[in-house]
Design an enzyme around this catalytic site. Structure first.
Site, short mmCIF file in Angstrom:
data_model
loop_
_atom_site.label_atom_id
_atom_site.label_comp_id
_atom_site.label_asym_id
_atom_site.label_seq_id
_atom_site.Cartn_x
_atom_site.Cartn_y
_atom_site.Cartn_z
N MET A 298 -5.18 10.02 3.79
CA MET A 298 -5.28 11.65 3.47
C MET A 298 -4.25 12.04 2.67
O MET A 298 -3.24 11.50 2.80
CB MET A 298 -5.23 12.28 5.10
CG MET A 298 -5.76 13.59 5.18
SD MET A 298 -7.53 13.73 5.07
CE MET A 298 -7.70 15.62 4.78
N ASP B 250 -0.90 12.00 -2.11
CA ASP B 250 0.39 11.07 -2.53
C ASP B 250 -0.29 10.07 -3.16
O ASP B 250 -1.19 9.46 -3.03
CB ASP B 250 0.98 10.65 -1.16
CG ASP B 250 2.11 9.98 -1.55
OD1 ASP B 250 3.10 10.21 -2.70
OD2 ASP B 250 2.70 8.89 -0.69
N HIS C 45 2.20 4.79 4.66
CA HIS C 45 2.78 5.97 5.36
C HIS C 45 2.79 5.42 7.01
O HIS C 45 1.71 5.12 7.47
CB HIS C 45 1.85 7.33 5.42
CG HIS C 45 1.85 7.90 3.83
ND1 HIS C 45 0.83 8.65 3.56
CD2 HIS C 45 2.67 7.70 2.92
CE1 HIS C 45 0.94 9.10 2.29
NE2 HIS C 45 2.30 8.33 1.99
N SER D 144 -2.57 5.28 3.26
CA SER D 144 -2.04 5.89 4.38
C SER D 144 -3.00 5.66 5.60
O SER D 144 -3.27 4.53 5.99
CB SER D 144 -2.05 7.29 3.96
OG SER D 144 -1.55 8.22 5.09
N THR D 145 -3.68 6.65 6.05
CA THR D 145 -4.69 6.54 7.22
C THR D 145 -5.71 5.45 6.71
O THR D 145 -6.40 5.26 5.86
CB THR D 145 -5.17 7.94 7.14
OG1 THR D 145 -4.60 8.79 7.40
CG2 THR D 145 -6.34 7.84 8.64
#
Length: 345
Positions: free
Chosen positions: A283, A286, A189, A162-163
């Site tokens: 973050m 998940d 993401h 993600s991030t």
């Protein structure tokens, strides 16, 4: 209190973004109408996070990110036009050190941004937690990994991030030799409109044939897919060394779609060959349930370490399950992935 600098050449956008952030308890310490002024504002105010437009006069957002990373490393969230050109510019900014991005829903100047206030606030808060020490450009030219080993047949690799993930995913895939013959599923993401461009970049920078996932497609050895933004990616079947994929738009999990857990859980259910799960910077939680699922069927599980994560959320939650086999730096990850499928001497 989180402190932010807002950089955008539109007075309207600066005002709307600032109002949204301040209404949620984020202090906007300065606004800037171009990249040059934004760089100066970061130096003067030392904020926790910067929101940065891409296209601006004098110094654009990409140039501004590069200058900020060189002089005052600070988490930068890019606000990108939802176009092909905007997507390419966004990935360039991520290469230069921006930690994440948010697509402007209506383009360059949008009255719809206020309708996405929750996403904006969440992204800003997430970016503010990122570690500036990890923002250096990821080196994808390392050729130290030995590639002449024999590997177990028909391995599958599921990568979740993600991030801060795009640069790290790129590094990991670029480290995998073609003769390892993985079937690779990448869940990053990222919204629709950006995942196809991300797949193109991975295709150019790795030995694997990478494309955006499509419903019903089948992939074999040496092929990789990126989960399509807005869709969960499932492994619907497995046979003769090929994965059959399905896209679906059921409810978000952990507030996201695609979700790492969906892909990992269905891979654990359907894949009978060698299976490896990797969770990278990001973050949230998940991927934790997915790692548990893959571990429960005897798959190998790897997580990125805190020192090289922009945001140590996803790997931390996976590690907390007790199901992660090894915790590694970005530089070590490629070799570790290969070790999970190497034949015994």
């Amino acid at each position: 209190m989180t402190r932010a600098v807002v950089v955008d050449d539109s007075h309207f956008m600066r005002t709307v973004i600032s109002d949204i952030l301040e209404s949620d308890g984020i202090e906007v310490v300065a606004q800037a109408d171009d990249g040059e002024t934004g760089v100066a504002a970061v130096a003067d105010h030392e904020p926790d996070v910067v929101t940065m437009d891409v296209e601006m006069p004098r110094m654009n957002g990409i140039e501004a990110v590069e200058e900020i990373m060189a002089t005052n490393p600070t988490p930068v969230l890019m606000l990108s036009a939802h176009t092909d050109e905007g997507a390419e510019a966004t990935f360039e900014a991520l290469e230069k050190g921006a930690v994440d991005f948010l697509a402007k829903p209506g383009g360059e100047v949008s009255t719809e941004i206020s309708a996405h206030r929750d996403a904006l606030v969440e992204k800003v808060r997430s970016a503010a937690r990122a570690d500036p020490e990890t923002f250096g450009e990821v080196d994808t030219t390392d050729d130290a990994i030995e590639t002449d080993h024999a590997y177990i047949e028909n391995p599958t690799l599921v990568v979740g991030a993600s991030t801060g993930g795009p640069r790290v995913v790129e590094r990991v895939l670029s480290d995998l030799p073609r003769n390892a013959d993985f079937r690779v599923l990448v869940v990053q993401h990222m919204p629709d409109g950006f995942t196809a461009r991300f797949a193109d970049r991975l295709d150019r920078r790795s030995e694997y044939d990478v494309s955006e996932a499509e419903d019903g497609m089948r992939i074999g050895g040496g092929e990789a897919v990126v989960a399509k933004g807005g869709y969960h990616l499932e492994v619907a079947g497995y046979g003769n060394g090929r994965l059959r994929l399905r896209l679906q738009q059921e409810a978000q999990r952990h507030g996201v779609r695609p979700a790492i857990d969906v892909t990992m859980e269905t891979a654990a259910e359907k894949v009978t060959g060698p299976l490896t799960a990797v969770v990278l910077t990001g973050m949230g939680k998940d991927g934790a349930a997915g790692v548990e699922a893959i571990s429960s069927v005897g798959g190998a599980t790897l997580a990125q370490n805190e020192e090289t994560c922009s945001v140590f959320g996803i790997p931390a939650r996976a590690i907390e399950t007790g199901c992660v086999d090894r915790v590694l730096s970005v530089e070590e990850m490629g070799k570790a992935i290969l070790s999970t499928i190497r034949k015994s001497e």
